[in-house]
Design a protein around this motif. Structure first.
Motif, PDB file in Angstrom:
ATOM      1  N   GLU A  77      65.673  64.872 -19.537  1.00  0.00           N
ATOM      2  CA  GLU A  77      64.855  66.088 -19.542  1.00  0.00           C
ATOM      3  C   GLU A  77      64.128  66.297 -18.213  1.00  0.00           C
ATOM      4  OE1 GLU A  77      62.327  66.408 -22.944  1.00  0.00           O
ATOM      5  OE2 GLU A  77      63.776  65.431 -24.255  1.00  0.00           O
ATOM      6  N   LEU A  78      64.925  66.595 -17.172  1.00  0.00           N
ATOM      7  CA  LEU A  78      64.322  66.851 -15.864  1.00  0.00           C
ATOM      8  C   LEU A  78      64.458  68.303 -15.442  1.00  0.00           C
ATOM      9  CD1 LEU A  78      65.605  63.710 -13.952  1.00  0.00           C
ATOM     10  CD2 LEU A  78      63.289  64.119 -14.771  1.00  0.00           C
ATOM     11  N   GLY A  79      65.011  69.146 -16.315  1.00  0.00           N
ATOM     12  CA  GLY A  79      65.312  70.517 -15.936  1.00  0.00           C
ATOM     13  C   GLY A  79      64.119  71.326 -15.479  1.00  0.00           C
ATOM     14  N   SER A 265      84.751  72.232 -22.074  1.00  0.00           N
ATOM     15  CA  SER A 265      83.972  70.996 -22.218  1.00  0.00           C
ATOM     16  C   SER A 265      83.884  70.239 -20.900  1.00  0.00           C
ATOM     17  CB  SER A 265      84.594  70.107 -23.297  1.00  0.00           C
ATOM     18  OG  SER A 265      85.927  69.756 -22.958  1.00  0.00           O
ATOM     19  N   GLN A 266      84.963  70.237 -20.110  1.00  0.00           N
ATOM     20  CA  GLN A 266      84.933  69.564 -18.807  1.00  0.00           C
ATOM     21  C   GLN A 266      83.963  70.263 -17.863  1.00  0.00           C
ATOM     22  OE1 GLN A 266      89.129  69.792 -17.923  1.00  0.00           O
ATOM     23  NE2 GLN A 266      89.445  67.613 -18.383  1.00  0.00           N
ATOM     24  N   GLU A 272      76.493  69.544 -16.108  1.00  0.00           N
ATOM     25  CA  GLU A 272      75.283  68.872 -16.574  1.00  0.00           C
ATOM     26  C   GLU A 272      74.997  67.612 -15.769  1.00  0.00           C
ATOM     27  OE1 GLU A 272      75.878  68.225 -20.715  1.00  0.00           O
ATOM     28  OE2 GLU A 272      75.111  70.195 -21.297  1.00  0.00           O
ATOM     29  N   LEU A 273      76.054  66.928 -15.328  1.00  0.00           N
ATOM     30  CA  LEU A 273      75.859  65.702 -14.564  1.00  0.00           C
ATOM     31  C   LEU A 273      75.361  65.995 -13.160  1.00  0.00           C
ATOM     32  CD1 LEU A 273      76.173  62.594 -14.434  1.00  0.00           C
ATOM     33  CD2 LEU A 273      78.471  62.979 -13.531  1.00  0.00           C
ATOM     34  N   LEU A 316      77.051  77.504 -25.411  1.00  0.00           N
ATOM     35  CA  LEU A 316      75.603  77.635 -25.313  1.00  0.00           C
ATOM     36  C   LEU A 316      74.979  76.259 -25.397  1.00  0.00           C
ATOM     37  CD1 LEU A 316      74.886  80.730 -27.573  1.00  0.00           C
ATOM     38  CD2 LEU A 316      75.106  80.660 -25.108  1.00  0.00           C
ATOM     39  N   LYS A 317      73.765  76.138 -24.898  1.00  0.00           N
ATOM     40  CA  LYS A 317      73.081  74.851 -24.942  1.00  0.00           C
ATOM     41  C   LYS A 317      72.768  74.488 -26.386  1.00  0.00           C
ATOM     42  CE  LYS A 317      71.046  75.251 -20.345  1.00  0.00           C
ATOM     43  NZ  LYS A 317      69.796  75.264 -19.562  1.00  0.00           N
TER      44      LYS A 317
END
Length: 545
Positions: A77-79, A265-266, A272-273, A316-317
């Motif tokens: 959770e650094l967003g 998905s990829q 995200e990474l 979506l998230k």
């Protein structure tokens, strides 16, 4: 509300209270960490037998507290913390080690990927006091992405942390500005992976580089990898992707372009990474087409291709996935947000297809009128950037865009052309072809390419100066076969002879004896081509008689 994150299972109430008091601590902004806060961390870490970490902002406030196990600790959770091309995240990561061990490779990777101001590990001595401090921060050079300080006892560690971070960010900003071309060009790293020969991949990467240039993207690095099989989640594997992210940070890249097509998905896992925008070759081509399309037909066709491409990739998230949309009087749970979005995209696709069908009818009427006039139709076809538009402009004086880039022309352009015999014809320029054209894009532009079926002659233009011209010829022929157009008379025209070595020209002439060799920039060299077209039109007239 203050909350301890991570591995808190099994902690006693008083231990949790001790950890929560960390939020009340403060550090002078000039210090990386104070002796008092370091001692508080190591004492509680020793008591619970787990690593403890904290995020501290530049004002010296403790923002988050994490608990790991005896060997490692996870950050999440650094967003919400700021980050930019020339700026760090604005927080430093301090955590304990229960043994006298230096910063791990994972620690340094977190430093680079998460853009922390700094990372530090505190040795926890058997008596609970802090021992050595191991610290590192990013540095703006292309060799080593980080600087690692020599370990020293915490009470002897001296550093003007606030001054250091300001100086580093200014240096990063100067570095990025010095690489700027003065235009608002994005910077990208191109990534290609194969299970076959690297030589074949290199050819694809060369074309991907040209596509990036056509989209006004500056390529700062090209990464290729051969693997026994593609990684199901990250394509290149997490280790290689980490290296790519560090390179992106060093070179100021904000975009990663994969040569192969990525699944939804990829794309999400990679994004995200790395916290960078990630696209694939298909998306890049779609972006180029969206920029260049000017006619109503072209814009609709590109939008249709974009919609079809995005439909299976709508994601979506997680916090949105749990939300339910139900109207008044609705039965059951209603539709999830993602279902609503998918339905709207499908509705838009259906409308675009109806609009394109109407435009297709209009095109058929125009083609019928041309056919009734009895004027021969000559269509320019060929690989993208072969020089078709330049030939049209040189022959007819048409004021059309001519650029040395892929897909400079998208919308068909037609002009009247008088042959040496005086016979009038219509010369039509069409969108260039490309190997492995995305399926959705090929389907969307099939309506435009249908006009080729009314051509009396196909003028197949080839860029002979391109080392891959033989493969490009095969790619064009394959597309013509798929469109059932390979039976239309063709004249192969090898263009750009002014940029080609004489020995190559001689070699090709021996094989392609029926072809003509021209430079579209030199009108005199086109005379032979026009004479050949005259002969072909005369032959068609005789067949018609």
């Amino acid at each position: 509300m203050a909350e301890i994150k991570g591995n808190v299972v099994g902690l006693k109430p008083n231990q949790k209270k001790t950890l929560l008091r960390l939020f009340q601590k403060r550090v002078d902004r000039e210090s990386l960490i104070s002796w008092e806060l370091g001692r508080y961390l190591t004492e509680i870490s020793l008591e619970i037998g787990r690593q403890v970490g904290i995020l501290i902002d530049r004002k010296g406030n403790v923002l988050q507290v994490f608990v790991g196990d005896a060997k490692s600790i996870m950050i999440s959770e650094l967003g919400r913390f700021r980050v930019g091309k020339s700026r760090f995240r604005g927080v430093r990561w301090i955590h304990t080690h229960l043994s006298n061990e230096p910063l791990s490779q994972d620690d340094l990777t977190d430093l680079a990927l998460l853009r922390f101001d700094a990372v530090a590990a505190l040795e926890t001595l058997p008596n609970g006091l802090p021992g050595n401090i191991y610290a590192a921060w990013l540095q703006p050079n292309d060799k080593e992405p980080w600087h690692v300080e020599e370990p020293v006892p915490l009470d002897l560690f001296k550093l003007d942390f606030y001054g250091l971070i300001n100086a580093l960010e200014q240096e990063y900003a100067r570095k990025i500005d010095s690489r700027s071309t003065g235009q608002a060009m994005r910077k990208a790293i191109l990534v290609g992976v194969t299970t076959n020969k690297l030589d074949d991949l290199q050819r694809s990467m060369t074309e991907l580089t040209e596509l990036a240039a056509s989209a006004d993207i500056e390529v700062v690095d090209v990464v290729t990898q051969k693997r026994p099989r593609l990684d199901a989640k990250f394509v290149v594997g997490s280790g290689k992707l980490t290296d790519i992210m560090i390179t992106a940070m060093q070179k100021g890249a904000d975009l990663i372009v994969f040569e192969g097509e990525l699944s939804g998905s990829q794309m999400r896992a990679i994004s995200e990474l790395c916290e960078l925008e990630v696209i694939d070759r298909t998306q890049l081509i779609l972006d180029i087409f969206a920029r260049r399309a000017s006619s109503k037909d072209g814009k609709l066709q590109v939008e249709l291709a974009q919609m079809k491409y995005s439909l299976p990739r709508l994601v979506l998230k997680d916090d949105f996935m749990s939300r339910i949309t139900g109207g008044i009087g609705a039965k059951g749970p209603g539709e999830t947000k993602i279902e609503v979005l998918r339905r709207r995209v499908k509705d838009r696709i259906a409308k675009l297809e109806r609009d394109l069908d109407q435009l297709s009818c209009q095109r058929r009427r125009r083609r019928t009128n041309r056919q009734q006039s009895g004027t021969p139709i000559i269509n320019l076809v060929g690989y993208t950037n072969a020089g078709k538009s330049t030939i049209l402009r040189t022959l007819t004086g048409a004021k059309i865009l001519v650029e040395n880039r892929l897909f400079a022309t998208l919308d068909p352009t037609s002009r009247k052309l008088r042959l040496p015999s005086g016979r009038k014809t219509v010369l039509i320029d069409t969108v260039g072809f490309i190997q492995d054209l995305p399926e959705d894009l090929a389907k969307a532009f099939r309506a435009t390419l249908e006009e080729l079926s009314d051509a009396d002659i196909l003028l197949h233009v080839v860029d002979i100066s391109n080392p891959e011209f033989a493969n490009q010829i095969m790619a064009v022929q394959q597309i013509l076969e798929e469109l059932a157009l390979d039976d239309i008379p063709q004249l192969v025209v090898f263009n750009k002879i002014d940029k080609t070595a004489p020995e190559i020209l001689d070699s090709v002439r021996q094989v392609w004896t029926d072809a003509v060799f021209v430079s579209a920039l030199q009108a005199d060299s086109l005379k032979i081509m026009l004479e050949r077209l005259d002969e072909m039109v005369a032959s068609l007239d005789k067949q018609g008689d």
